[in-house]
Design a protein around this motif. Sequence first.
Motif, short mmCIF file in Angstrom:
data_model
loop_
_atom_site.label_atom_id
_atom_site.label_comp_id
_atom_site.label_asym_id
_atom_site.label_seq_id
_atom_site.Cartn_x
_atom_site.Cartn_y
_atom_site.Cartn_z
N VAL A 141 43.51 33.58 38.54
CA VAL A 141 43.04 33.94 36.92
C VAL A 141 42.03 33.41 36.94
N ALA A 142 41.78 31.77 37.37
CA ALA A 142 40.65 30.80 36.88
C ALA A 142 39.50 31.37 37.44
N SER A 143 39.33 31.61 38.65
CA SER A 143 38.03 32.37 38.79
C SER A 143 37.54 33.81 38.73
N VAL A 144 38.76 34.28 37.91
CA VAL A 144 37.55 35.63 36.82
C VAL A 144 36.70 35.09 35.93
N GLY A 145 35.79 36.08 36.30
CA GLY A 145 34.27 35.51 35.32
C GLY A 145 33.25 35.76 36.02
N MET A 191 42.28 44.30 33.82
CA MET A 191 42.25 45.42 34.88
C MET A 191 41.15 46.24 34.62
N PHE A 192 40.96 46.28 33.32
CA PHE A 192 39.73 47.56 33.74
C PHE A 192 38.81 47.18 33.19
N GLY A 193 38.98 46.88 31.44
CA GLY A 193 37.78 45.76 30.89
C GLY A 193 36.31 45.39 31.75
N MET A 247 38.00 45.28 44.44
CA MET A 247 37.74 45.62 42.24
C MET A 247 36.76 44.88 42.25
N ARG A 248 36.87 43.17 42.52
CA ARG A 248 35.15 42.76 41.77
C ARG A 248 34.28 42.90 42.97
N ILE A 249 35.11 43.45 43.96
CA ILE A 249 33.75 43.32 45.12
C ILE A 249 32.72 44.46 45.10
N ILE A 250 33.68 46.07 45.17
CA ILE A 250 32.94 47.32 44.89
C ILE A 250 32.06 47.09 43.81
N LYS A 251 33.01 46.12 42.38
CA LYS A 251 31.84 46.39 40.97
C LYS A 251 30.71 45.39 40.90
N ARG A 252 31.02 44.92 42.14
CA ARG A 252 29.90 43.85 42.07
C ARG A 252 28.41 44.50 42.66
N LYS A 253 28.79 44.71 43.55
CA LYS A 253 27.21 45.90 44.12
C LYS A 253 26.59 47.26 43.89
N ILE A 312 47.21 41.17 43.40
CA ILE A 312 44.98 40.19 43.44
C ILE A 312 44.52 40.80 44.55
N PHE A 313 44.48 41.01 45.85
CA PHE A 313 44.07 41.57 46.56
C PHE A 313 43.12 42.40 46.44
N ILE A 314 44.13 43.65 45.89
CA ILE A 314 43.04 44.87 44.95
C ILE A 314 42.49 44.53 44.16
#
Lengths: 206, 307
Positions: free
Chosen positions: A184-188, A99-101, B301-307, B295-297
């Motif tokens: 989750v498998a795509s998280v990385g 969620m954060f780290g 977040m992943r997209i925002i952080k990547r920028k 999952i959407f959120i």
Amino acid sequence: MESKKMYLYPVWLRIWHGVNAICIIMLIVTGVSLHYADMEYPFMSFGLSITLHNIFGVIALISYVIFFAMNRLFLNGLQYRMKLKGLMKRLIDQGKYYMFGYFKGEPKPFPISEENKFNPLQRVSYTVTMYILMPIVIITGIGLLYPEVIMDEVAGVNGIQLTALLHAIMGYFISLFLVIHLYVASVGKHPLKNYKSIVTGYHEHE
Amino acid sequence: MNMKNLIFTLLFFAVAMFQSSFVKAEGEEEKVEMSPENRHCLQCHGNKYYSFYNEVAERTEHKLMNPYFVIDSVSYLQGEHQGHYCTDCHLEDYNTYPHAPELKLEPKISCLLCHDFSAIEEEVSQSVHYEALGDQFHCELCHDPHSNKIVKSNIEELIEYNNSRCLNCHNNIDKYQLLVSHKNPEILKTHSWLPNQTLHFQHVRCIECHTAVNDTAEALHHILPKEQAVRKCVECHSTNSMLSNKLYKYEKAKDPKGGFYNTVILNDSYVIGANRNKYLNNISLLIFALTFGGIFIHIVMRIIKRK
């Protein structure tokens, strides 16, 4: 950064995983089609759904027996064992990381190793799925394949009704597991890295 | 025990005995006995064998009764026509034996002389049986007046009794070929496409699939040609299952609560697709919606952080 490769997933495990994945996807699709069968919105014919559900159900059963036996015979079974002491803390730590780290670029709290292929969240969810949900869904599935073996009544309720309810609830949980597992498998660092690992057997350490 | 207690005890037992005998009398079904007039006929027609004095040969003869003319007196007394004399439907002339040969040529009495079945008659005239046999097809081929009854006790018994009417001819080559020259189709083979065949045969009537869907009870007499019979599983295995309008039409759900669709079917069976549960569906959809939302959120977040 130089990447280090680890051979984590032997051939039998990858074949089992592939077969099981196909079965689970087909069982979910046909199961949903049976559960939500409707005259006006036919997604798949009921008869075809029944046939496919039965066929993939039997393959999933055989695949499960192989998985169970191989885990007893080889060390892979150890991945599904865990110490209860401090488990909650380990789960919270892993949850916090997702969620954060993860977004802060923090290191993984439980990096993958040959002895520890799963992080605590994976370890618990995989164990619950493979050793609780799967056996229940398989046993109730066999019951529904041969309904004559099911008790007529259990505590005043129709035996087939109870079996079907339990089968559907387990189906929901397994579907939920599949969705989360795939995401989750795509998280990385690279979203496709883990998908590649389960095909090649090698895990690339970042 | 003193006298007072003894009197109370005796009174208690007296009241209890009176009550139990009263309850028993109320619970007992009225016993119908065979009338002496009917007994006269059943002397011969109630048994496999019959005896009579042959005046020509001047001796008593013992003969085998035609099995199709044997009347089961127990079934007769359980049937709808229990209070009727044989001669209400058969000619009085049958009272004498040997029966006059010309009696055999007399047409049988029609059920419609007593019963007003005009709506049923209309349905029957459209049925595949009437199309194949014309006037040769009549009520008693399916509804034996010597035993026909309305089963009210439970669905399973109703199904078995109802299906036995069809199987009486469709599973009996002799009876089948009395009406048509071709061989009767083998039911197990023609229904081999049906999954869990035995379970289906035990839990639904033939007429569920082989009659036209209609809101009236009479529609169950409109037997369709086999090509038009129900073959779509979803006609029963869905929330608007036709079983609720046919087999369970006059039934009341034992437990209408619980969030199940077609609750009335649950009195006796469980039908996949028809008995899905509203609460379970809603909870599962909510959990899936929350999961996909999470999952959407996470993706955003992943997209925002990547920028």
